[in-house]
Design an enzyme around this catalytic site. Structure first.
Site, short mmCIF file in Angstrom:
data_model
loop_
_atom_site.label_atom_id
_atom_site.label_comp_id
_atom_site.label_asym_id
_atom_site.label_seq_id
_atom_site.Cartn_x
_atom_site.Cartn_y
_atom_site.Cartn_z
N ARG A 148 0.86 -1.18 0.00
CA ARG A 148 0.00 0.00 0.00
C ARG A 148 0.90 1.23 0.00
O ARG A 148 2.02 1.20 0.52
CB ARG A 148 -0.89 0.02 1.24
CG ARG A 148 -1.80 -1.19 1.41
CD ARG A 148 -2.55 -1.13 2.72
NE ARG A 148 -3.45 -2.26 2.90
CZ ARG A 148 -3.12 -3.38 3.54
NH1 ARG A 148 -1.90 -3.51 4.05
NH2 ARG A 148 -3.99 -4.38 3.66
N LYS A 172 -2.20 -2.32 7.87
CA LYS A 172 -3.41 -1.87 8.56
C LYS A 172 -3.47 -2.48 9.95
O LYS A 172 -3.14 -3.65 10.15
CB LYS A 172 -4.65 -2.25 7.76
CG LYS A 172 -4.86 -1.41 6.51
CD LYS A 172 -6.19 -1.72 5.84
CE LYS A 172 -6.45 -0.81 4.67
NZ LYS A 172 -7.73 -1.14 4.01
N HIS A 244 -2.63 1.97 -6.03
CA HIS A 244 -3.50 0.80 -5.83
C HIS A 244 -3.58 -0.05 -7.10
O HIS A 244 -3.72 -1.28 -7.01
CB HIS A 244 -4.89 1.24 -5.37
CG HIS A 244 -5.47 0.32 -4.34
ND1 HIS A 244 -4.88 0.09 -3.11
CD2 HIS A 244 -6.59 -0.46 -4.36
CE1 HIS A 244 -5.61 -0.78 -2.43
NE2 HIS A 244 -6.64 -1.12 -3.16
N ARG A 247 -0.66 -2.21 -7.01
CA ARG A 247 -0.91 -3.30 -6.04
C ARG A 247 -1.80 -4.37 -6.67
O ARG A 247 -1.57 -5.57 -6.51
CB ARG A 247 -1.54 -2.70 -4.79
CG ARG A 247 -1.80 -3.67 -3.65
CD ARG A 247 -2.12 -2.87 -2.39
NE ARG A 247 -2.91 -3.60 -1.41
CZ ARG A 247 -2.39 -4.38 -0.47
NH1 ARG A 247 -1.08 -4.55 -0.41
NH2 ARG A 247 -3.16 -4.97 0.42
N HIS A 270 -3.63 -9.06 3.65
CA HIS A 270 -5.08 -9.09 3.84
C HIS A 270 -5.43 -9.94 5.05
O HIS A 270 -4.96 -11.09 5.17
CB HIS A 270 -5.79 -9.68 2.62
CG HIS A 270 -5.90 -8.74 1.47
ND1 HIS A 270 -6.17 -9.14 0.18
CD2 HIS A 270 -5.79 -7.37 1.41
CE1 HIS A 270 -6.22 -8.09 -0.62
NE2 HIS A 270 -5.99 -7.02 0.11
N TYR A 279 -9.24 -11.08 -7.01
CA TYR A 279 -8.19 -11.18 -8.02
C TYR A 279 -8.29 -12.46 -8.83
O TYR A 279 -7.80 -12.52 -9.95
CB TYR A 279 -6.81 -11.09 -7.35
CG TYR A 279 -6.57 -9.76 -6.69
CD1 TYR A 279 -6.37 -8.61 -7.44
CD2 TYR A 279 -6.57 -9.64 -5.30
CE1 TYR A 279 -6.18 -7.38 -6.84
CE2 TYR A 279 -6.36 -8.41 -4.69
CZ TYR A 279 -6.18 -7.29 -5.47
OH TYR A 279 -5.99 -6.08 -4.87
#
Length: 303
Positions: A148, A172, A244, A247, A270, A279
């Site tokens: 990110r 995150k 993004h 990514r 994730h 994806y």
């Protein structure tokens, strides 16, 4: 409602302690505050009066204001989280937003770059210029590690291990993970650290930040977005490229190359596999496209 506003501030402080970004805190303050303003205009002074009918009126009001489904869904999610916090703190007995379903949003396949577009993007920076060396290293890291943009700009020199081809990243929720680098990314980083970064440092502004701006300070997320936009134009890609999208490209190319979903999930950082599963749709659509073009019986004759 004044008491609830005070609890909103406590909730936002809790988010900040959990390393929520300033952008997230700002959005929550505005959008949850918007709901509290709506309650006040409706003459509602306590949470006991907030029932299914009030919430449906709020959703209807949002739609009348022209908010799209994604925006409404985000507000519901924010309010549900806020009320969950109030339940934990003993302010509410139950979460009123449990009874409200979010609008269905059609899934959009993530945009991504083709390999030849990636190559054109990566080779666009000037290799003889300090900022060009920095920019090449940033582009290589974004594509090689699938980071990110916030993770890229928060990197410090000590997070880089070129011998192992690794970056130590905080994603995150302040979750730590190891991101992997290929040889081209390691070479670009090594050149930047040896040649480019020393020329960007300032004696009066010492910093451990990996990527520096022209004033010797830490590069911002907006600057990285501008860098990508600049080189997408230099490379002649004919479209805007965001961090993004790079990514997305990282994940899509891994799956196209045979990587399993769990590995991609771990590399992306994730928490939930469902975030990674989109994806697979990109990869499968690519397979179908190749099949239609390559197989002699995939299309009607004459097409």
């Amino acid at each position: 409602m004044d008491t609830i506003r005070a609890w909103l501030e406590r909730y936002l402080e809790a988010l900040e302690r959990d390393n929520a970004s300033p952008y997230t805190v700002k959005n929550y303050r505005h959008e949850i505050g918007q709901f509290l303003d709506f309650l006040k205009e409706q003459g509602i002074g306590s949470w006991e009066e907030v029932d299914r009918h009030v919430l449906r009126r709020y959703l209807a009001w949002l739609q009348a204001q022209g908010y799209v489904k994604a925006s409404i869904t985000r507000r519901i999610s924010e309010l549900r989280s806020f009320c969950r916090y109030l339940v934990r703190e003993g302010i509410l007995e139950t979460n009123p937003f449990r009874v409200i379903s979010s609008p269905k949003i059609p899934k959009r396949l993530p945009d991504y770059l083709e390999p030849q577009e990636v190559e054109a993007l990566l080779t666009a920076p000037d290799p003889m210029d300090p900022q060009g060396q920095r920019d090449r290293a940033i582009l290589e890291v974004l594509y090689a590690a699938g980071l990110r943009v916030s993770e890229v700009v928060s990197l410090n020199i000590k997070n880089v291990n070129l011998d192992q081809g690794e970056l130590r990243v905080w994603g995150k929720g302040a979750k730590e993970r190891v991101a992997l680098l290929g040889e081209p990314a390691c070479r670009a980083l090594k050149r930047y650290l040896q040649d480019g970064r020393p020329k960007l440092t300032r004696e009066n502004r010492p910093t451990n930040a990996l990527f520096l701006n022209r004033f010797g300070g830490r590069l911002s997320t907006r600057s990285v977005s501008n860098i990508l936009d600049k080189y997408a134009k230099v490379a002649g890609l004919g479209r805007r490229v965001t961090p993004h999208i790079v990514r997305h490209t990282f994940a899509t190319h891994l799956l196209d190359g045979g990587a399993d979903l769990r590995t991609v999930q771990e590399l992306l950082g994730h928490a939930d596999l469902s975030s990674t599963q989109i994806y697979t749709h990109v990869s499968q659509s690519r397979v179908r496209e190749v099949y239609r073009k390559a197989h002699p019986r995939a299309r009607e004759s004459g097409n």
